[in-house]
Scaffold this active site. Structure first.
Site, short mmCIF file in Angstrom:
data_model
loop_
_atom_site.label_atom_id
_atom_site.label_comp_id
_atom_site.label_asym_id
_atom_site.label_seq_id
_atom_site.Cartn_x
_atom_site.Cartn_y
_atom_site.Cartn_z
N HIS A 195 1.55 4.22 -3.00
CA HIS A 195 1.47 5.68 -2.88
C HIS A 195 2.67 6.33 -3.58
O HIS A 195 2.53 7.35 -4.25
CB HIS A 195 1.50 6.12 -1.40
N HIS A 228 0.84 -1.20 0.00
CA HIS A 228 0.00 0.00 0.00
C HIS A 228 0.88 1.26 0.00
O HIS A 228 0.67 2.19 -0.78
CB HIS A 228 -0.91 -0.02 1.23
N GLU A 229 1.90 1.27 0.85
CA GLU A 229 2.80 2.43 0.94
C GLU A 229 3.61 2.59 -0.35
O GLU A 229 3.79 3.71 -0.84
CB GLU A 229 3.72 2.29 2.14
N GLU A 280 -6.25 6.86 -1.50
CA GLU A 280 -6.25 5.65 -0.67
C GLU A 280 -6.78 4.45 -1.42
O GLU A 280 -6.20 3.36 -1.39
CB GLU A 280 -7.09 5.89 0.60
ZN LIG Z 1 -2.50 5.24 2.44
#
Ligand SMILES: [Zn+2]
Length: 281
Positions: free
Chosen positions: A118, A114-115, A175
């Site tokens: 980003h 997830h990071e 997100e």
């Molecule tokens: Zn996030």
């Protein structure tokens, strides 16, 4: 027109057009600078085994990602905080407290992918671009962490805002996109993507126990998120089934008991007027 065309970037996996007004090189330089600044105040974990696990999971994900050549770096920070972040240029940090919720390598892969997503989707640069347009700040070669207004914009945009008392969470769209991309990366790296759903359920549970963990204050409501993840799951499962080496859930972490008597350091208060969005529905 030429300016806008060159400022458009296509995000991998989600295939979305994004407006980015900051050159990648500058974004990477700012990420590195912010990483050094943040790590200065943190205690890096000396747990050799957990550090090896972090390097292993991180490496597997970046190798299957769309930016394997970035100068990726993974640090484990000794703190009971449930937190993790990634900065442009591939600078990633996970707090030991977060590992409790991760529970196993696939849980850690959920957080890291997830990071990493980003970073690859360049959400930090997109938010810097939006914030700088909004505040009328100068862009290009002159942006720097030394200028206070720009510093707040940059740290907020990079997702470090909460730590520095700036409320500037990633948008709901960012997100959802990081979840979507992350789930595919996690599966391609050989981790069972179904664990992502269970991770977010555990995370939600932990919030119920003891107020929202720091990471949650920059992240949207869990129900929305879990529902979104489920819609991306079949694509990720297909990738997972076709991967050569499946790790399943990987190793289960054996962590020392949580220290509860330790006093948490006081957090800086949010700066009024800097907050631009509220994520709680
Ligand atoms: Zn996030």
């Amino acid at each position: 027109m030429v300016f806008l065309l060159t400022a458009c970037a296509t995000t991998p996996i989600s295939d979305r057009q994004a407006l980015i007004l900051i050159p990648l090189s500058q974004e990477i330089a700012l990420g590195k600078q912010a990483y050094q600044q943040t790590l200065k105040d943190q205690k890096v974990s000396e747990n050799t085994h957990l550090n090896q696990v972090l390097q292993r999971v991180g490496r597997r994900i970046v190798e299957v990602s769309d930016m394997p050549k970035l100068d990726w770096e993974f640090r484990l920070i000794e703190s009971e905080e449930k937190n993790a972040f990634a900065l442009p240029g591939g600078k990633v940090a996970v707090y030991t407290g977060m590992l409790r919720i991760c529970k196993n390598e696939a849980g850690l892969a959920t957080v890291l992918s997830h990071e990493i997503a980003h970073v690859i989707a360049r959400h930090g640069a997109q938010r810097m671009s939006q914030q700088m347009l909004l505040s009328g700040a100068m862009m290009g070669a002159s942006i720097s962490l030394r200028n206070n207004t720009q510093r707040n914009i940059i740290l907020g945009a990079l997702g470090l805002g909460v730590m520095y008392g700036i409320t500037l969470p990633f948008s709901r769209g960012d997100e959802g996109e990081a979840d979507q991309i992350g789930l595919v990366y996690m599966a391609k790296a050989g981790y069972d993507p179904e664990e992502a759903i269970r991770f977010w359920q555990r995370f939600s549970q932990a919030k119920g126990d003891k107020g929202p963990p720091e990471w949650a204050s920059t992240h949207p409501a869990d129900k929305t998120r879990i529902a979104g993840l489920k819609t991306y799951l079949s694509r990720a499962k297909y990738k997972y089934q076709n991967v050569k080496l499946q790790h399943g859930l990987g190793e289960t972490f054996n962590l020392p008991a949580e220290k509860t008597d330790k006093e948490e350091p006081e957090k800086p208060k949010p700066v009024p007027g800097v907050s631009v969005e509220a994520l709680t529905p």
